[in-house]
Design a protein around this motif. Structure first.
Motif, short mmCIF file in Angstrom:
data_model
loop_
_atom_site.label_atom_id
_atom_site.label_comp_id
_atom_site.label_asym_id
_atom_site.label_seq_id
_atom_site.Cartn_x
_atom_site.Cartn_y
_atom_site.Cartn_z
N ILE A 96 1.13 -1.31 -0.13
CA ILE A 96 0.12 -0.10 -0.19
C ILE A 96 0.73 1.24 -0.47
O ILE A 96 1.91 1.31 1.08
CB ILE A 96 -0.57 -0.02 1.22
CG1 ILE A 96 -2.12 -1.51 1.42
CG2 ILE A 96 -1.90 1.27 1.41
CD1 ILE A 96 -3.11 -1.86 0.29
N CYS A 113 -8.71 -0.36 0.12
CA CYS A 113 -7.47 -0.42 -1.12
C CYS A 113 -7.07 -1.47 -0.74
O CYS A 113 -7.17 -2.92 -1.78
CB CYS A 113 -6.08 0.38 -0.78
SG CYS A 113 -5.33 0.85 -2.15
N THR A 127 -6.84 1.24 -6.41
CA THR A 127 -7.09 2.59 -6.06
C THR A 127 -8.17 3.11 -5.16
O THR A 127 -9.58 1.68 -4.32
CB THR A 127 -6.49 3.88 -6.46
OG1 THR A 127 -6.24 5.17 -6.71
CG2 THR A 127 -7.49 3.89 -7.85
N VAL A 128 -8.63 4.27 -4.95
CA VAL A 128 -9.58 5.11 -4.20
C VAL A 128 -10.20 6.71 -4.46
O VAL A 128 -9.43 6.99 -5.23
CB VAL A 128 -9.33 5.14 -2.08
CG1 VAL A 128 -11.00 5.58 -1.60
CG2 VAL A 128 -8.34 4.23 -1.71
N SER A 156 -17.66 0.60 -5.53
CA SER A 156 -16.15 -0.03 -6.25
C SER A 156 -16.96 0.24 -7.80
O SER A 156 -18.16 -0.01 -7.83
CB SER A 156 -15.39 -1.03 -6.01
OG SER A 156 -15.71 -2.05 -5.95
N TYR A 180 -2.18 3.91 -3.33
CA TYR A 180 -1.72 2.80 -4.54
C TYR A 180 -2.06 1.49 -3.61
O TYR A 180 -0.95 1.52 -2.48
CB TYR A 180 -1.56 2.56 -5.88
CG TYR A 180 -1.62 4.17 -6.07
CD1 TYR A 180 -2.83 4.01 -7.12
CD2 TYR A 180 -0.81 5.10 -6.23
CE1 TYR A 180 -2.96 4.67 -8.28
CE2 TYR A 180 -1.12 6.45 -6.74
CZ TYR A 180 -1.94 6.63 -8.29
OH TYR A 180 -2.33 6.68 -8.99
N ALA A 218 -11.18 0.79 -8.47
CA ALA A 218 -11.01 1.75 -7.68
C ALA A 218 -12.22 1.39 -6.24
O ALA A 218 -13.09 0.99 -6.42
CB ALA A 218 -11.39 3.13 -7.98
#
Length: 243
Positions: A96, A113, A127-128, A156, A180, A218
């Motif tokens: 991460i 994540c 990712t977010v 997501s 990430y 994501a």
């Protein structure tokens, strides 16, 4: 999965030099980021530092820091260098990458994540994103927009593209958060590749991964965390803690 959280940080920042050690409510920013990552409790946490001052600040509070070559060109280079020292036996299969300028990042964002990589076997990178903060985000080139094919639950989506350009039409605009989660082999392949044409055009490194054929998924967060990139951001961060 066996994750590790790595936080790249260096003192030389064009818009806010020395920002890892910027005081926010009596605590250096890098220490605040470290504490938020530890609170996520998804694995060990370490700072991949480009300068000895950062290492000293982290170790002063009992944290783990690795001094990396200050001339490394990117955060991904820095976390790979730290990873080689911290995990030479390749026990950690997920990395991460948390930016060192998010002093109030919600720990659940890191957990989400990691969760994406666990739930979706096709994801090379997680990712977010968060909903746009205002309509002005749509045309702001400093706001990176993620174009997603959403899952039915709306929690997501699979990334189709990332852009700084204006997005038109009805529907949500997802603001990308620069955090990430990599499968280790994906991080190594990404870092070994040269910057890609779309990456150079948009100035977005995640497009290199997409041009390599990697799948990015994501998670959706409730809101984007404060990111400290310039003096006004730092004042906002200080105001958030009342000092």
């Amino acid at each position: 999965m066996n994750p590790i959280v790595l936080i790249p940080a260096r003192m030389a920042a064009t818009r806010l030099p020395g920002k890892p050690l910027a005081d926010i409510g009596g605590v250096p920013m890098i220490v605040r980021v470290l504490n938020q990552a530890l609170a996520a409790d998804i694995g060990p946490v370490a700072v991949a530092a480009g300068d000895p001052e950062i290492v000293e600040a982290v170790r002063a509070v009992g944290g783990t820091a690795v001094l990396t070559d200050p001339d490394l060109p990117s955060g991904s280079d820095r976390i790979l260098a730290a990873l080689a020292e911290l995990d030479p036996g390749f026990e950690r299969d997920v990395v991460i990458n948390l930016q060192g300028d998010m002093p109030f990042v919600d720990p659940t964002v890191l957990s989400d994540c990691a969760r994406i990589l666990k739930e979706f076997g096709d994801a090379d990178i997680a990712t977010v994103v968060a909903p746009e903060a205002s309509p002005a985000d749509r045309s702001n080139p400093d706001v990176v927009k993620a174009v997603l094919a959403m899952e039915d639950d709306g929690a997501s989506g699979r990334a189709l593209y990332f852009t700084r350009s204006t997005l038109y039409g009805d529907g949500p605009v997802w603001r990308h958060i620069g955090l990430y989660g990599y499968r280790r082999e994906a991080l190594e392949a990404f870092n070994a590749a040269a910057p890609s044409p779309l990456e150079r055009r948009e100035k977005l490194e995640q497009l290199r991964a997409m041009e390599l054929g990697m799948t990015i998924r994501a998670a959706v967060a409730a809101q984007a965390p404060i990111s400290v990139d310039n003096p006004s951001d730092l004042e906002a961060a200080r105001a958030a803690v009342g000092k």
